[in-house]
Design a protein around this motif. Structure first.
Motif, PDB file in Angstrom:
ATOM      1  N   PHE A  34     102.958 104.748 -82.329  1.00 26.09           N
ATOM      2  CA  PHE A  34     104.000 103.784 -82.633  1.00 26.09           C
ATOM      3  C   PHE A  34     104.394 103.805 -84.101  1.00 26.09           C
ATOM      4  CE2 PHE A  34     106.673 100.344 -82.632  1.00 26.09           C
ATOM      5  CZ  PHE A  34     106.203  99.222 -83.290  1.00 26.09           C
ATOM      6  N   GLY A  35     105.691 103.891 -84.352  1.00 30.31           N
ATOM      7  CA  GLY A  35     106.180 103.763 -85.713  1.00 30.31           C
ATOM      8  C   GLY A  35     105.904 104.973 -86.579  1.00 30.31           C
ATOM      9  N   LYS A  36     104.920 105.779 -86.203  1.00 30.38           N
ATOM     10  CA  LYS A  36     104.610 106.907 -87.070  1.00 30.38           C
ATOM     11  C   LYS A  36     105.283 108.175 -86.584  1.00 30.38           C
ATOM     12  CE  LYS A  36     100.036 105.169 -87.914  1.00 30.38           C
ATOM     13  NZ  LYS A  36      99.649 104.927 -86.522  1.00 30.38           N
TER      14      LYS A  36
ATOM     15  N   HIS B 165     104.246  99.971 -73.343  1.00 32.37           N
ATOM     16  CA  HIS B 165     103.525 100.039 -72.072  1.00 32.37           C
ATOM     17  C   HIS B 165     104.153  99.146 -71.021  1.00 32.37           C
ATOM     18  CE1 HIS B 165     100.087 102.581 -73.155  1.00 32.37           C
ATOM     19  NE2 HIS B 165     100.241 102.082 -74.350  1.00 32.37           N
TER      20      HIS B 165
ATOM     21  N   ASP C 298     103.459 103.952 -78.330  1.00 26.47           N
ATOM     22  CA  ASP C 298     102.184 103.448 -77.850  1.00 26.47           C
ATOM     23  C   ASP C 298     101.901 102.060 -78.421  1.00 26.47           C
ATOM     24  OD1 ASP C 298      98.748 104.706 -78.027  1.00 26.47           O
ATOM     25  OD2 ASP C 298      99.719 103.205 -76.777  1.00 26.47           O
ATOM     26  N   TYR C 299     102.601 101.074 -77.926  1.00 23.10           N
ATOM     27  CA  TYR C 299     102.242  99.712 -78.278  1.00 23.10           C
ATOM     28  C   TYR C 299     102.558  98.838 -77.079  1.00 23.10           C
ATOM     29  CZ  TYR C 299     107.124  98.318 -79.400  1.00 23.10           C
ATOM     30  OH  TYR C 299     108.450  98.016 -79.368  1.00 23.10           O
ATOM     31  N   ALA C 300     102.215  97.563 -77.188  1.00 19.73           N
ATOM     32  CA  ALA C 300     102.268  96.704 -76.003  1.00 19.73           C
ATOM     33  C   ALA C 300     103.617  96.757 -75.295  1.00 19.73           C
ATOM     34  CB  ALA C 300     101.914  95.272 -76.399  1.00 19.73           C
ATOM     35  N   ALA C 301     104.704  96.588 -76.051  1.00 22.08           N
ATOM     36  CA  ALA C 301     106.026  96.567 -75.413  1.00 22.08           C
ATOM     37  C   ALA C 301     106.305  97.887 -74.713  1.00 22.08           C
ATOM     38  CB  ALA C 301     107.106  96.275 -76.441  1.00 22.08           C
TER      39      ALA C 301
ATOM     40  N   GLU D 278     103.976 109.872 -71.408  1.00 21.66           N
ATOM     41  CA  GLU D 278     103.471 110.095 -72.761  1.00 21.66           C
ATOM     42  C   GLU D 278     103.698 108.855 -73.591  1.00 21.66           C
ATOM     43  OE1 GLU D 278     102.441 113.509 -73.898  1.00 21.66           O
ATOM     44  OE2 GLU D 278     101.459 112.065 -75.208  1.00 21.66           O
TER      45      GLU D 278
ATOM     46  N   GLY E 268     103.134  85.630 -79.631  1.00 17.19           N
ATOM     47  CA  GLY E 268     101.771  85.430 -79.141  1.00 17.19           C
ATOM     48  C   GLY E 268     100.971  84.501 -80.040  1.00 17.19           C
TER      49      GLY E 268
ATOM     50  N   ASN F  34     107.655  90.194 -74.766  1.00 18.13           N
ATOM     51  CA  ASN F  34     106.395  90.454 -74.061  1.00 18.13           C
ATOM     52  C   ASN F  34     106.315  89.654 -72.758  1.00 18.13           C
ATOM     53  OD1 ASN F  34     106.273  88.245 -75.780  1.00 18.13           O
ATOM     54  ND2 ASN F  34     104.049  88.311 -75.940  1.00 18.13           N
TER      55      ASN F  34
ATOM     56  N   SER G  21     107.035  90.234 -80.699  1.00 18.21           N
ATOM     57  CA  SER G  21     106.183  89.695 -79.641  1.00 18.21           C
ATOM     58  C   SER G  21     104.828  89.247 -80.176  1.00 18.21           C
ATOM     59  CB  SER G  21     105.976  90.739 -78.542  1.00 18.21           C
ATOM     60  OG  SER G  21     107.173  90.941 -77.837  1.00 18.21           O
ATOM     61  N   ALA G  22     104.365  89.900 -81.257  1.00 16.78           N
ATOM     62  CA  ALA G  22     103.080  89.501 -81.826  1.00 16.78           C
ATOM     63  C   ALA G  22     103.197  88.094 -82.414  1.00 16.78           C
ATOM     64  CB  ALA G  22     102.636  90.488 -82.901  1.00 16.78           C
TER      65      ALA G  22
ATOM     66  N   TYR H 193     106.402 116.415 -78.276  1.00 12.78           N
ATOM     67  CA  TYR H 193     106.440 115.669 -77.015  1.00 12.78           C
ATOM     68  C   TYR H 193     107.583 116.114 -76.123  1.00 12.78           C
ATOM     69  CZ  TYR H 193     103.503 112.885 -80.000  1.00 12.78           C
ATOM     70  OH  TYR H 193     102.531 112.497 -80.868  1.00 12.78           O
TER      71      TYR H 193
END
Lengths: 386, 290, 320
Positions: free
Chosen positions: A196-198, A171, A166-169, A192, A102, A122, A98-99, A205
């Motif tokens: 992201f990725g890590k 959310h 925790d990244y745009a997609a 929660e 954009g 996105n 998606s980046a 969690y």
């Protein structure tokens, strides 16, 4: 007599040449990641694309130029510029990240080159950032998750705990689900977003999720994270008490085998399932498995449909950038994933979303469809196309 | 959630498990660092190879325990090849050249893994004996993770004993303290380095094979684990076992509890800690050389 | 110690001229490549200044590059400021960041210094990634290029933008060369050689190091501003530590501590990357092997090796 034959041959040849000239090849630029973490997806999409051209018998009508976007925005833009300005393609297909979408959007819109998006989800791309030249045949982040909200509420689920990277997609996916689930009367007891990725270790969690005592957990994870999550969900014993739901990427046929028995019973929603029982899909799955030695995933279908919409547009007479941009949103057919049309208000695909459960199949896993939401269409979301 | 003892106990176990995994990786790296003065950024890549070797061994032999034995050996072999071809020659080059060479090695190893095993994440089944949760102090916790904690502890104790009670251990400690002097005293430092390097690689491979059933084997493992491991080594102090233990516990717990209490910025916490230690106590918390 | 030797001038001139011709006669994609080389060269020059001449090997220059890009992008695309204000702000922010990192790490050396810069770089990455207003990993678009119509230039034309970037490379090189020949630069080299002795002479080592790092950051930030304008888009992966790693690779491949080497290294790496990726998707493998070979062969870099060879031949020292 000889003269007559020569003249006849000459006439036939010139008619053939004239016919070929009228059927000028359409040059298509494929912009997909060939190296890096998304290379596997890029390959699936390309395999599906090539197969669709073969199926339609139109491989000769298209010239393909392939470039590696590396799933990096600056590289994507540079390669897009090359395809458009140097290779002078009539249309572009692809884009997994998606980046990258954009980054490329303004260029594509300004250069007036049709782009068929084969993956990037996105919401904004067919929302505030929509363009006459960008047609998406994959999915939008909201589209895949909204139906689950109402479906889960219908099943009597009242309290849900959501998780996503925790990244745009992440959310966007959760927001769409939350909106429809709460509109249908459900309650989100906790949410929660994991780094992201890590995040490989979902232990902390999952423990938190369990402590919130929801009726169900709804998540979006893909790739390696999905595999880790599902397995850990099982090994922490949470599987016994709380059912798991999610976006179809959680149990995508591409890698669900790596999740093993932990994935059994997980219900997710996606725009394509290989076990769809329609003649179009059966033919597709058979042909794909025969040619590539593996069952197709949703990425393969996205590639397939990217080619198919181009084929349909070309059959309707389009051949250059402007006519393709006009014809692509008007395409409508029934393909492996079911009925497919493009919504002229957003240029996003209108398609069925299937709710499926992952079940055991001998030693392996397969998908059982438990619900279908037909003709899911995105709200206009700020797009000014109409 | 907050007052629930079960919840905090589970998180404690999670932290311990992550610490043990980090320990297995960092102990190899820190001894190599402290003894050979060699910065090996490719250590994370060795972990990744261990995970993939484990996956393949388990898939072809159908036995988890065999895979656990084969993976460290395979990685050790691979490490020996790297040692002979590259590392031995770079031992005396400065830290920057070592950083670059091993950075290049990461590229090479990750792509080799991609070529051999493909890009899609691969999974490994936990052994039947250890799958499913077990009750610990009233909490249901995955048995396999307890196994990881157990293995970590065992290695910790074993290394501790070897370093403090055996002659080889004494030689290693001498070499870390002052390798020139040690070689004057007749210790074959080259061979010692080689042995230590092999053990370090084997431990990385073991860590990879153990981690594969929990996480999955992906090409990005090499770089994902590298930074936490480096942080452990630097915080704990170069060349010391106790430093590696302390460092891995600190980083493991900060990451686990940080994720629960302060999601989003948990990762910054570790970096802040790293920067603080580097500024005020660059040798680390428990360095080998007083 | 830095001297502007004829060899350096010749090398820089040749490379810049060659790239200009490639951009003029090459077509669209060559222009993209030239810009890529130019941006990497500016970043590498900034890194060579602190690493080659100052002995401070930094793994956060990629993050500084990203900070410059994001500040410019944010100021123009979100806050709506004009290009001049945005540029000044971006350079100021990177200067301050560099000053901070340089000051705080002044007493650390060797591998620890590298790790400390890595830590700061990663902190910056996480902050940018989490700052929702900056778009997160979907990035920030809508960045426009400088409006130089007043002097008859249209930077939206890819050829003109490419040549503009090459001009900035020359400017960056000249400014850095000037700084290195000044008393500030000589002091920096002195600190690199023997910090204690410099302190004994009464100089404040940490202040010099911090200022040097700050100066270097301004250059890296400038590269970032151009990067933002090139793609007209920024995303957090500009700040990932592997970008810093790539800059370091370029400096080494060209020649650490030569100032002309980084420009050569940038051209070399970018061309190598594109040539190799044209025939295989596994170009990381080839680049990795190449890097290992280059470092094991002496670590002087392509240009550095040439300089060393000529130095031995003629007996004239290029850089002490």
């Amino acid at each position: 007599m000889k003269k007559f034959v020569c003249a006849a041959l000459g006439a036939a040849a010139s008619v053939a040449i004239a016919a070929n000239a009228a059927n000028a090849e359409v040059k298509v630029g494929l912009l997909l990641p060939k190296s890096g973490n998304y290379a596997a997806l890029g390959q699936e999409i390309e395999d599906g694309f090539v197969m669709a051209l073969e199926d339609a018998g139109m491989t000769d009508d298209f010239t393909l130029v392939s470039e590696d976007s590396e799933a990096k925005p600056p590289v994507g833009v540079a390669k897009a510029r090359k395809l458009v300005l140097q290779d002078e393609v009539d249309a572009m297909v692809g884009i997994v990240s998606s980046a990258v979408l954009g980054a490329v959007r303004d260029f594509v819109d300004g250069a007036k080159v049709p782009l068929v998006v084969a993956n990037a989800g996105n919401d904004a791309a067919t929302g505030e950032a929509c363009s006459r030249y960008i047609v998406r045949v994959s999915f939008s982040n909201g589209q895949v998750n909204r139906p689950m909200g109402s479906w889960m509420a219908e099943q009597g689920i009242k309290k849900v705990y959501t998780m996503a990277p925790d990244y745009a997609a992440g959310h966007q996916m959760i927001e769409a689900f939350t909106e429809s689930f709460t509109a249908a009367g459900g309650e989100i007891v906790g949410s929660e977003f994991t780094p992201f990725g890590k995040t490989q270790d979902f232990g902390p969690y999952l423990t938190k999720a369990k402590a919130a005592s929801p009726d169900a957990i709804f998540v979006f994870y893909a790739g390696g994270e999905a595999i880790s999550f599902v397995k850990q969900y099982d090994s922490f014993g949470i599987k016994k008490d709380i059912p798991l739901f999610g976006s179809g990427f959680l149990t995508s046929p591409l890698y669900v085998a790596a999740e093993g028995p932990a994935a059994i019973g997980v219900k997710t929603s996606l725009h394509y399932v290989p076990t769809l029982d329609t003649p179009e899909n059966k033919a597709f799955v058979e042909a794909f498995s025969a040619k590539f030695g593996r069952a197709p995933s949703e990425y393969a279908v996205q590639g397939y449909d990217s080619a198919r919409v181009l084929v349909e547009a070309v059959k309707a007479g389009a051949s250059d950038r402007e006519s393709l941009a006009d014809a692509l949103p008007k395409v409508s057919y029934t393909g492996p994933r079911g009925p497919l049309t493009i919504d002229p208000a957003t240029n996003n695909v209108v398609q069925n979303i299937y709710v499926y459960e992952t079940v055991a199949d001998g030693d392996g896993l397969t998908q059982k469809i438990v619900g279908t939401v037909g003709e899911v269409r995105d709200p206009v979301n700020g797009c000014g196309l109409q | 959630m907050v007052a629930d003892v079960d919840f905090w106990l589970t998180q404690f176990l999670n932290g311990l498990q992550l610490s043990m995994l980090l320990f297995l990786l960092s102990i190899g790296l820190t001894i190599i660092f402290g003894l050979m003065h060699f910065v090996n950024l490719a250590h994370g890549a060795l972990y990744m190879v261990g995970a993939y070797a484990g996956v393949s061994a388990a898939a072809s032999l159908g036995n988890f325990w065999a895979a656990l034995l084969i993976a460290p050996l395979a990685v050790m072999l691979f490490g020996i090849i790297l040692y002979v071809l590259v590392i031995r020659r770079m031992r005396r080059a400065g830290p920057m050249n070592q950083v670059l060479v091993t950075f290049g090695l990461i590229f090479v190893i990750v792509d080799l893994v991609r070529i051999v095993w493909g890009d899609i994440a691969l999974g490994m089944e936990q052994p039947a004996l250890l799958s499913g949760p077990v009750e610990v102090f009233g909490v249901l916790y995955p048995a396999y993770r307890l196994f990881i904690i157990g293995v970590g502890f065992l290695v910790m104790v074993a290394l501790s004993l070897v370093l403090s009670r055996t002659q080889i251990g004494a030689m290693v400690r001498a070499g870390v303290e002052n390798d020139a002097m040690a070689s004057c005293l007749g210790i074959n430092v080259e061979r010692l380095f080689f042995a230590v390097f092999c053990v370090g690689c084997a431990l990385a491979g073991l860590a990879g094979a153990i981690a594969a059933p929990v996480f999955s084997a992906t090409p990005s493992m090499a770089t994902d684990i590298l930074i936490p491991t480096l942080i452990v080594v630097v915080i704990g102090g170069l060349g010391s076992l106790r430093g590696a233990i302390a460092g891995s516990l600190i980083v493991g717990f900060i990451q686990t509890f940080g994720a629960v209490v302060l999601p989003g910025f948990a990762s910054v916490l570790v970096y802040v800690l790293l920067a603080t230690i580097l500024i005020f106590k660059p040798a680390g918390l428990l360095p080998a050389r007083g | 110690m830095f001297h502007q030797t004829p060899l350096k001038t010749l090398t820089v001139a040749t490379v810049i001229a060659g790239l200009s011709l490639y951009a003029i006669f090459g077509g669209y994609f060559p222009r993209e490549i030239v810009v890529e080389i130019a941006l990497l060269a500016i970043l590498a020059i900034s890194l060579d200044f602190v690493a080659g001449y100052g002995g401070m090997v930094s793994l956060c220059h990629g993050a500084i590059y990203g900070i410059g890009a994001y500040t410019f992008a944010g100021m123009t695309a979100i806050a709506g400021f004009d290009a001049v204000t945005a540029t000044t702000a971006a350079l100021a922010v990177t200067a301050l960041f560099g000053l901070f990192v340089g000051a705080v790490t002044a007493n650390i050396s060797g591998i620890f210094f590298i790790m400390a810069t890595l830590a700061f770089g990663q902190m910056a990455y996480v902050i940018v990634f989490e700052w929702k207003a900056l778009g997160g990993d979907d990035g920030l678009s809508g960045v426009s290029r400088y409006d130089l119509s007043a002097i008859g230039l249209n930077l939206n034309d890819s050829l003109q933008f490419a040549l503009f970037c090459l001009a900035v490379v020359v400017a960056a090189y000249s400014v850095t060369a000037f700084a290195l020949r000044s008393s500030f630069g000589r002091t920096l080299s002195g600190i690199h050689s023997n910090e204690d002795r410099m302190r004994a002479l009464g100089l404040s080592a940490w202040r010099h190091k911090a200022t040097a790092f700050s100066f270097s950051s301004v250059l890296a930030g400038a590269a970032g501003i151009l990067a933002a304008q090139h793609t007209m888009f920024v995303s957090p992966e500009l700040l990932v530590w592997t970008v810093s790693g790539e800059a370091l690779i370029v400096v080494i491949l060209g020649g650490l501590g030569t100032l002309a080497g980084p420009i050569v290294g940038a051209a070399l790496l970018v061309f190598l990357k594109h040539e190799v990726s044209a025939f295989t998707a596994h170009w990381h493998l080839i680049i990795g092997l190449f890097l290992i070979a280059a470092v094991m062969a002496g670590g002087r870099g392509v240009y550095g090796q040439i300089e060393h060879f000529l130095q031995r031949r003629t007996g004239r020292p290029a850089d002490a």
